[in-house]
Structure formats: C-alpha cells, structure tokens
Design an enzyme around this catalytic site. Structure first.
Site, mmCIF file in Angstrom:
data_model
loop_
_atom_site.group_PDB
_atom_site.id
_atom_site.type_symbol
_atom_site.label_atom_id
_atom_site.label_comp_id
_atom_site.label_asym_id
_atom_site.label_seq_id
_atom_site.Cartn_x
_atom_site.Cartn_y
_atom_site.Cartn_z
ATOM 1 N N LYS A 256 0.865 -1.188 0.000
ATOM 2 C CA LYS A 256 0.000 0.000 0.000
ATOM 3 C C LYS A 256 0.892 1.224 0.000
ATOM 4 O O LYS A 256 1.616 1.456 0.958
ATOM 5 C CB LYS A 256 -0.916 0.003 1.221
ATOM 6 C CG LYS A 256 -1.878 1.177 1.215
ATOM 7 C CD LYS A 256 -2.801 1.127 2.419
ATOM 8 C CE LYS A 256 -3.929 2.137 2.305
ATOM 9 N NZ LYS A 256 -3.493 3.504 2.119
ATOM 10 N N GLU B 73 -1.452 3.999 -8.507
ATOM 11 C CA GLU B 73 -1.041 4.988 -7.503
ATOM 12 C C GLU B 73 0.199 5.699 -8.037
ATOM 13 O O GLU B 73 1.119 5.053 -8.544
ATOM 14 C CB GLU B 73 -0.733 4.240 -6.191
ATOM 15 C CG GLU B 73 -0.460 5.121 -5.013
ATOM 16 C CD GLU B 73 -1.706 5.501 -4.201
ATOM 17 O OE1 GLU B 73 -2.834 5.206 -4.636
ATOM 18 O OE2 GLU B 73 -1.523 6.110 -3.146
#
Ligand code: AMP
Length: 558
Positions: free
Chosen positions: A246, A296
């Site tokens: 993440k 991302e």
C-alpha cells in the site's frame, strides 16, 4: 422547460418535511422531463451547474452575488448587505428585493432552464480583465428577468445549496419510484455514470441497467475497508488472498482513447496537465489503444531508489506553471494495480486474478517509472506477516488485502478489498467547529473540533490544535482560518460551528472512552498531520466503527 416549473417543484419540496412526499414530488417531476431536457434539468435539480464529473468552477463569491442583486434591483449594495446580515440567506434577500421591485417593472423575458444554465455556465468561462463585472452582468441579467421565487433559487444554485431538503438519497428513491427499479441497481449505475441524467435517459429508453464505462469520463474507484489484522483479512477475503504493497501516493485512473491520455484523481479531478511525465510513461509502457487503468502515483527518489511520502508530491497536483521543472525536481513512479477496461472490453465483472493477469501482459515494467504494484498470493499467515513487515520496513503505509475472485466495484466499500496499516493509524476526520485563540492569536481559529461519521451522523472525537504552526509552514493558523471562515454557520463567544467540509488527517497517542464527546470516545494527544481536502470528502472520513475497532485492538495490546 420553463424554469418556473422547476421552481414550483422546489417550493413544494420546501413545504413538506416528509421524505415520502418529497420522493413522490420528485418522482412525478422526473417522469415529466423530456429526453432532450434531461441533462440540464437534472443538473439544476441537484444544484449543480456542471455534471458531477465536470470539475469546472464558476468562481462566484457572496460579495459578487450581492453586487449582482444590487445591479438588477437598483438598490445600493450597502442596503443589500444590511438585509443579508438580517436575513442570512442571499437567495431570500434576492427574492424579497425583487418582490419590492416587481411592482415597478412590467415586461420580463420568460426564463427557461436552458437559459438559466447557459448563463451560469458562462460564468466559468470568464477570465482576465473585467471578469468581475462580466460575472455581475450575467447574474444580474438572470435576476432582472426572474420572478422573485425564481431569483431565490437561481441564487441558491449559484451558492450550491437549494435548501429544500433533498439529500442524494431522496433523488435516488424518487428515481426508483418513477421507474420501478431497485435502489441497489441505481447505486451501481451511479458509481459508473456519476450522473443521474444518464441514468434517467437510459431508463426512459427502457435499458436502465446498461450503464457502461466511458473511456475519458472519470468514475469512482474501488475502495477498501479497514482491517484490524491479517487474520481478519483471511477470514473476510478467503484463502489464498492477494496482498499488495500500500503506497502513500495518490490514486489515479488513467484513461486512454486513441492518442488522448487523461489522468483523474480519486475525486475525479483531471490532473493530466500536471503530470506530463506520467502521461509519457503511460504512452510508452502500457499496450493498447483504449483502456482504463487504476494505479497509484508515488514520489520516488532515483538516488536512494526509495519511495517518499505523499507530501513530497502534493504540490505537483495543483501546480499551474513550471510544471516540467517540478516534474524533474519531484519524480514519481506509477504503481499499477488494476485494469477496468481494455481494447473495447469492460473488465469490471472479471475476477481480480484475471485482471492482474491482463496487467502483466500489457505493462512493460521499468522500475522508477512504472511497475505493477508488488504483490504476493498466499494462504500462509507467516508469509503474509513477512510481506506486511517488508512493506513497513520500506516505509510504506501498510498493505492491501484482496479477494482473488473479487470483481471491480466502483465507489463502494465492499467485501473485495481490505487495507491494513499499523495500529493507531492516523484518522481522517472532518472539522465541525473551531475556536478563536487568545492574545495575539485572537483573530485566528486555532483549535478545531473534529468528528468521524456514523449511521446517526457526525460524532465528535476531540479537538486538535497541535501540529498547526504560527508561520513558515504549509498549514498555519492563518491559512486554516482563511479556509474555515467561509464555512461558519454560527458563533457563540469564541466558538464557531462550521459546515463539515474540511477533512484532515489526525494522529494521536491513544483512544479513550470519554463522556466529553457524543461519540463516546476521545483521541488522546491529537495532532494535526495534514489537510486531506484534495483527496477526501466528508464521505471518505473514518467511521465510528473504525474508532471502536482501533480502540478494541489497542485495548487487546495492553
Ligand atoms: P486510505 O487513503 O488509507 O483510505 O487508503 C486507500 C488508498 O490507498 C487508495 O485510494 C489508493 O490511493 C491507495 N493505495 C495504495 N496502494 C494501493 C493498492 N495496492 N491497491 C489499492 N489502493 C492502493
């Protein structure tokens, strides 16, 4: 359609507080709209000047509205202002003054919804010298042709709030009633289309469920719920599951149609211009003529080959000039983790396992520029823990845990994905109140009351002041005061109540049970970490459930 017809609906809506009655009024109205008028009417019905995926702003301040009222009525701006401070709502002020003026004027042009929206949209196009006067003229022209009640709602539309008590849920219910369809299907359609007008159009054509991804139009991204630990992940997502790093960057969906590549943030803003470096990388390393890809963007240091925190690139997002220079100074890596559409085919209803397989085929990895987000598929708790610790030791936020068979569900916190971060992760909370400081800080709002969401509305969990600086910082008391002042609803002594709009990330040392706040909890030693207004709206803040879960987990650790 005559604008008055819509105004009559607004008036009828404000006369009842009963949700069922409101729903029926809107349902009957929606059925009446002709297909060619849907776009404009649905915008005005939801107090929006542009559809939700169009982020243009009209840039109209209260003061400008005041001047427009003054111009169209011939009443001095100071008089209008006096009335405003007495009544409190500029829409009501406009209505009252026009009523008085109306006795003197004779002929007015009949306003249509198209005319109203056309003038309001022109506001967004104005730039440069004389803009203020031109904007005043556009609004004044509408007001001069308005009946008093029309003026009230035009002004409220400009202000972005109709004040007739129609939350999104009511429109959804009305739509379900009008076309006899299920709420869950409407929600699903809206997550993709974002725009009721498309849904209404499809419904009128009898093909309501056929909402499709449109390359180039932003959509809501899939989101994850917070997990307490890896065990919870296995339990909820099954074995084996996919774990991914993440990253602490910002989410982009990449849309490619022919030669046109666009980048949208999680809040649907178009940031293509700010990231020519990313566009270039996408062009060279992702195969396909048309696609929608989820990824991302992370700050990356080519020297140390390490990821840097989000703050490093936050300034790139809003930048309008020296873009190339900034791109060189703050390079980024694109970490791709999903694909929603490729070569004319939607992959929303394809499993994660298959979607990842497709990604490996279409992406040419080039560490430092573009990679597939590191992942591990495992059913082994030990290996999963190792992966999690590896992520943390690299300075990342944590991991994502994903069900291998999960489909891509735009915009919803569903069972497919979970996120895991170290305990006592900062919370995203909304500022609902504030207090003016003492002494030389008396003109600044220096303490902020923060709340999480719950089924019963917002619940306060504390007050935060630490972390905001007096000067020499991105976030100062002065800058916060500037942001918060326009949101003041009421004031009592030094305390103000605020419209809940500004989301901040708050760190703390512990969560305690407390009678002080209506949430039943209080954050101990809360610290203002950063503004989250760019990435998050009030819908994205942490919930009371999150607070409870972290509290329980922390208790277990003691
Ligand atoms: P949070 O901001 O804590 O609610 O976490 C959700 C965000 O994590 C997403 O919106 C993404 O921007 C980000 N994220 C980072 N890595 C991943 C990943 N591998 N999969 C999905 N989202 C990710």
């Amino acid at each position: 359609m005559r604008y008055l017809e819509l105004v009559e609906l607004f008036e009828a809506l404000s006369k009842t507080t009963k949700r069922l009655e409101k729903t029926k009024l809107i349902a009957d109205f929606i059925k009446k709209i002709r297909i060619e008028e849907i776009d404009n009417t649905m915008c005005l019905l939801t107090a929006s000047i542009f559809p939700p995926y169009d982020k243009r702003k009209i840039g109209v301040s209260d003061r400008l509205i005041l001047k427009a009222i003054s111009k169209s009525t011939g009443i001095k701006a100071e008089e209008v202002e006096k009335l405003w401070s007495k009544i409190g709502d500029l829409g009501d002020v406009g209505e009252k003054l026009l009523k008085e003026k109306l006795q003197k004027t004779l002929e007015v042009e009949v306003l249509t919804t198209n005319k109203v929206l056309a003038n309001l949209r022109k506001l967004a196009e104005l730039e440069g010298e004389g803009t203020v006067d031109k904007k005043i003229n556009l609004i004044a022209e509408l007001l001069a042709n308005s009946k008093p009640n029309e003026a009230k709602f035009i002004l409220r539309t400009i202000l972005g709030e109709l004040r007739v008590g129609i939350a999104e849920g009511v429109i959804r219910d009305a739509f379900a009633q009008a076309y006899n369809v299920e709420i869950k299907d409407i929600k699903k359609g809206m997550d993709l289309a974002l725009d009721y007008s498309e849904i209404v159009k499809l419904a009128k054509q009898g093909s309501f469920k056929l909402v499709k991804i449109k390359v180039g139009r932003p959509l809501k991204v899939m989101l994850a719920i917070l997990a307490a630990d890896i065990d919870e992940g296995f339990e909820a997502l099954g074995k084996p599951m996919q774990l991914e790093f993440k990253l602490d960057g910002f989410r982009v969906t990449i849309h490619k149609l022919g030669n046109n590549i666009k980048l949208f943030t999680r809040r649907l803003e178009d940031v293509s211009k700010q990231f020519p470096d990313v566009i270039d990388v996408v062009k060279k390393n992702i195969k396909g003529d048309n696609y929608v890809i989820d990824a991302e963007v992370v700050a990356y240091s080519p020297k140390t080959k390490k990821y840097l925190p989000f703050q490093t690139i936050s300034q790139r997002i809003k930048r309008k000039y020296d873009i190339l220079e900034l791109a060189k100074k703050f390079p980024v890596e694109l970490d791709v983790f999903d694909v929603l559409y490729h070569e004319g085919e939607s992959y929303l209803d394809t499993s994660l396992k298959e979607r990842r397989k497709l990604l490996t085929k279409i992406i040419k990895e080039k560490p430092g520029s573009i990679i597939l987000t590191k992942c591990l598929i495992t059913d082994d708790l030990g290996k999963a823990k190792e992966f999690y610790h590896e992520a943390l030791s690299k300075g990342l936020e944590g991991i994502m845990m994903k069900n291998l068979n999960s489909l891509y569900k735009p915009g919803r916190y569903v069972e497919g994905w979970m996120k895991l971060k170290p305990i006592l992760e900062p919370l995203d909370l909304v500022i609902v109140g504030a207090e003016y400081g003492e002494g030389k800080r008396a003109s600044w709002l220096t303490s902020y009351t923060i709340a999480c969401s719950s089924k019963e509305g917002l619940k306060i969990v504390g007050k935060v002041s630490t972390g905001v600086k007096e000067k020499d910082s991105e976030v100062t008391y002065e800058s916060m005061t500037k942001i918060l002042k326009p949101l003041i609803i009421s004031q009592e002594g030094k305390s103000v109540k605020l419209k809940p709009k500004i989301v901040i990330e708050v760190g703390y040392e512990e969560i305690q049970v407390s009678q002080t706040y209506d949430s039943g909890f209080a954050l101990r030693f809360p610290k203002f970490m950063r503004l989250r207004t760019f990435e998050k709206t009030i819908k994205d803040i942490n919930t009371l459930e999150d607070v409870k879960r972290i509290y329980e987990k922390q208790k277990g650790k003691k």
